[in-house]
Design a protein around this motif. Sequence first.
Motif, PDB file in Angstrom:
ATOM      1  N   MET A 127      -7.199  -0.487 -14.498  1.00  0.00           N
ATOM      2  CA  MET A 127      -7.789  -1.459 -13.581  1.00  0.00           C
ATOM      3  C   MET A 127      -8.987  -2.146 -14.239  1.00  0.00           C
TER       4      MET A 127
ATOM      5  N   TYR B 166      -0.551  -4.406  -4.670  1.00  0.00           N
ATOM      6  CA  TYR B 166      -0.269  -4.809  -3.286  1.00  0.00           C
ATOM      7  C   TYR B 166      -1.451  -4.478  -2.378  1.00  0.00           C
ATOM      8  N   MET B 167      -1.920  -3.224  -2.498  1.00  0.00           N
ATOM      9  CA  MET B 167      -3.022  -2.756  -1.645  1.00  0.00           C
ATOM     10  C   MET B 167      -4.283  -3.568  -1.831  1.00  0.00           C
ATOM     11  N   SER B 168      -4.478  -4.075  -3.062  1.00  0.00           N
ATOM     12  CA  SER B 168      -5.701  -4.823  -3.332  1.00  0.00           C
ATOM     13  C   SER B 168      -5.471  -6.311  -3.102  1.00  0.00           C
ATOM     14  N   GLY B 169      -4.358  -6.663  -2.506  1.00  0.00           N
ATOM     15  CA  GLY B 169      -4.075  -8.065  -2.244  1.00  0.00           C
ATOM     16  C   GLY B 169      -3.994  -8.892  -3.516  1.00  0.00           C
TER      17      GLY B 169
ATOM     18  N   GLN C 296      -5.514  -8.226  -6.428  1.00  0.00           N
ATOM     19  CA  GLN C 296      -6.726  -8.263  -7.269  1.00  0.00           C
ATOM     20  C   GLN C 296      -6.616  -7.409  -8.525  1.00  0.00           C
ATOM     21  N   TRP C 297      -6.000  -6.250  -8.383  1.00  0.00           N
ATOM     22  CA  TRP C 297      -5.900  -5.355  -9.536  1.00  0.00           C
ATOM     23  C   TRP C 297      -4.482  -4.841  -9.720  1.00  0.00           C
TER      24      TRP C 297
ATOM     25  N   CYS D  79     -10.097  -9.172   2.501  1.00  0.00           N
ATOM     26  CA  CYS D  79     -10.353  -8.939   1.074  1.00  0.00           C
ATOM     27  C   CYS D  79      -9.082  -8.536   0.342  1.00  0.00           C
ATOM     28  N   ALA D  80      -8.120  -8.006   1.041  1.00  0.00           N
ATOM     29  CA  ALA D  80      -6.843  -7.682   0.397  1.00  0.00           C
ATOM     30  C   ALA D  80      -5.706  -8.438   1.092  1.00  0.00           C
TER      31      ALA D  80
ATOM     32  N   GLY E 169      -4.256  -4.221   2.903  1.00  0.00           N
ATOM     33  CA  GLY E 169      -4.903  -2.934   2.652  1.00  0.00           C
ATOM     34  C   GLY E 169      -5.379  -2.258   3.926  1.00  0.00           C
TER      35      GLY E 169
ATOM     36  N   HIS F 237      -8.732   0.460   2.665  1.00  0.00           N
ATOM     37  CA  HIS F 237      -8.495  -0.060   1.313  1.00  0.00           C
ATOM     38  C   HIS F 237      -9.232  -1.367   1.072  1.00  0.00           C
TER      39      HIS F 237
ATOM     40  N   PHE G 270     -10.956  -3.706  -1.279  1.00  0.00           N
ATOM     41  CA  PHE G 270     -11.052  -4.001  -2.713  1.00  0.00           C
ATOM     42  C   PHE G 270     -11.824  -5.308  -2.880  1.00  0.00           C
ATOM     43  N   ASP G 271     -12.715  -5.355  -3.834  1.00  0.00           N
ATOM     44  CA  ASP G 271     -13.510  -6.562  -4.042  1.00  0.00           C
ATOM     45  C   ASP G 271     -13.798  -6.731  -5.532  1.00  0.00           C
ATOM     46  N   LYS G 272     -12.930  -7.481  -6.196  1.00  0.00           N
ATOM     47  CA  LYS G 272     -13.070  -7.627  -7.647  1.00  0.00           C
ATOM     48  C   LYS G 272     -14.361  -8.349  -8.038  1.00  0.00           C
TER      49      LYS G 272
ATOM     50  N   LEU H 211     -15.958  -3.660  -6.795  1.00  0.00           N
ATOM     51  CA  LEU H 211     -15.628  -2.497  -5.969  1.00  0.00           C
ATOM     52  C   LEU H 211     -14.133  -2.231  -6.139  1.00  0.00           C
ATOM     53  N   PHE H 212     -13.803  -1.121  -6.798  1.00  0.00           N
ATOM     54  CA  PHE H 212     -12.421  -0.812  -7.162  1.00  0.00           C
ATOM     55  C   PHE H 212     -11.688  -0.084  -6.043  1.00  0.00           C
TER      56      PHE H 212
END
Lengths: 353, 390
Positions: free
Chosen positions: A100, A131-134, A136-137, B115-116, B120, B124, B126-128, B132-133
């Motif tokens: 990641m 998927y979970m991170s929309g 992003q990663w 954010c996802a 999520g 869950h 996540f904020d690239k 924030l992983f």
Amino acid sequence: MTTTLEHPALPEPAILPDFTKPLPSREGDRIIQFREALREAMSEEMRKDSRIFLMGEEVAQYNGAYKISQGMLDEFGPLRIIDSPISENGFAGLAVGAAMYGLRPIIEFMSWSFSLVAADQILNNVPKMLYMSGGQWGCPVVFRGNDGAGGQLGSTHSWCVEGLYANVPGVKIVIPSNPYDAKGLLKTAIADPDPVFFLESERMLGDKAHVPPEEYYIPFGQAALLREGKDCTIVSFGRPVNFCLEADEALRAEGIECDVLDMRTIRPLDIDSIIASVKKTGRIVVVDQCWPFASVASEVVTQVIERAFDWLDHQPLRVNTEDVPTPYSKVLEAEYLPNPRKIAAAVRKTLAS
Amino acid sequence: MAQMTTETHSGSPHRKARTHRVSDSLPGETLITWLRDMLLIREFENRCAQAYQQAKIGGFCHLYTGQEAVAVGTIQSLERDDPIVTAYRDHGHALARGMDPGACMAEMFGKITGCAKGKGGSMHMFDKPNWLFGGHGIVGAQTPLGTGLAFAARYEWEVMGKPCPNPGVKPGDKPKKKVSLAYLGDGALNQGALHEAMNLAGLYSLPVIYVVENNGYSMGTAIERGTTMAHDLRKKADAYGIRGEIIDGFDVIDLYDDFKPLVDWCRENQRPAFVDLKTYRYLGHSMSDPQKYRTKEEVDQFKGKDSIDRLASQLMGERKGKDGKPILSEARFTEIQTEVKEAVRKAMDFAEESPTPDVEAELYSDVFINPQPNLSPTRDYIHGVKNPLL
């Protein structure tokens, strides 16, 4: 012609290999072992990209439990060829975090049987992160190791994980049957920005074949048609492909000629090649080293029925391992696994009127 | 039922005598920002609870109320580009790290602006852009990830000699020594993943801090019923050669004074640490917790030690500016409270008014970065819309 893949999850665009380039010939005299082909694939990619590292049990100082990574510690040093303690869940998770962040880990499981203790990381985090991170990663890790019965290792060490893991969307699953494919597919796996489960077999690591000296990448989702025939389609992947070739040999002596398709990847599955062959032969036998219930073979048969029902002259047949835990005794294990005799019998059955 | 008390569940007895406080050099305005952040989390969680009861938020929802000082104090001890990863009680970390409250709330409402992208949910986050992983749903599973983040951060300067092309990195930048934070609850102390992760961090000398947000309960199980050596969790870190600390999480300035030097030490020495951070959650484990396992008196006792009240009274009392006056006036405090309420109200409106994800575009996107034909028997994966945070 390389292609550049841009995606928000990638820290920088991924350069995908040139898949339009014709693959080099399988014929030649540069005969090396399966394990050496794997080593060459990893080393070639590691020379090009400092983000790649190899981690696993005994990969460094021991030179690999199965000597796949022999000499790699000397070439790349201990910061890139990293011995891990026996904690699959820990180092699989470490690889997820590292991927990641932007690295490209290769994780060696001494056996895919041991990946079960890392199931939370490799099934909950690896395939779902994007998927979970929309978006992003992503999680560009190659997990590789021995899959399937190694030879009298008993129930706990003989797992064929493809049946379980192929159920989960989000990973690509690669399963070569010979040294030539092993190298080309592993290089593609390392270059791919998605997570890849790469399934090898302890029983094939010593197999020898010509592996061309030049760089080549085998695209995912393209089966290899290893034998051509009009009578029946035999579909397989991984080590049992070799049993299919033996069976085909025996059948040809009887005047039965089969198409033998080596799928090479399970996800993506080159169903188009299977359907094309079935439309020609009207018969199919799927050979799979997993248990039969809800297996990859079941999936192949389902898709064939969905797409080519009217072309079938006989119901599809499966040759799986027997539906019991893997036995230890040599005679029992031999009968438990798919073998040329069972495959040939299945083919004959599809042809019996 | 054994009762936890503010005396027994506290980091204060372990506080070392200080020769100086790193917080002394902080400008008053910085401390006011912390107060604002903590108020924001409190207000945000209150509105989450309402929205959950109105069934606007689905699934599981774990609120951070009571623990605000932990997220704010620890994150303020970091650099902006230090990676962090946390568990499922993650709204506080997301907001403290700078996530837009609208994106956070919209995620819980299952909206495309979340954010996802609504994929999520509460657990869950996540904020690239804010590094924030994730919030992670499986107890303890995020701890190997935090270890991997530290591994990569170390690998970056040690092997690559250049930074990975991540947000905020400019061409020609030199790699920096970073610290990763892996938050976990006290329930995760008993997961194998944590112990494997700590062993790896100790073995490979990785700059990761395992921050145990010790609120005394893993769901309904009091800590001493679930883990050994609950009276001194540092012993667990000892086994892995990891520096362990007990830190009080009820006073954000004290927390910073203890935690910031630890972050600096980990960064400098590129070594791991483990922190038993004493805190307390005022609400249930999740929104569906009748809390039969603790008494109202116990909860009230901790509410009496509230970290937000404490910081507000410090800033309006003993903490004086150069002019000798308290750095925060009553009037300004009221202003901040109003501001925060307004910000959260806006976040609610934003979440409410945002569209739901387009099923055709979003259900099948973000499964693969490099989608290929025949990966699925039923669908080809297509690209949906870009994440709104990127």
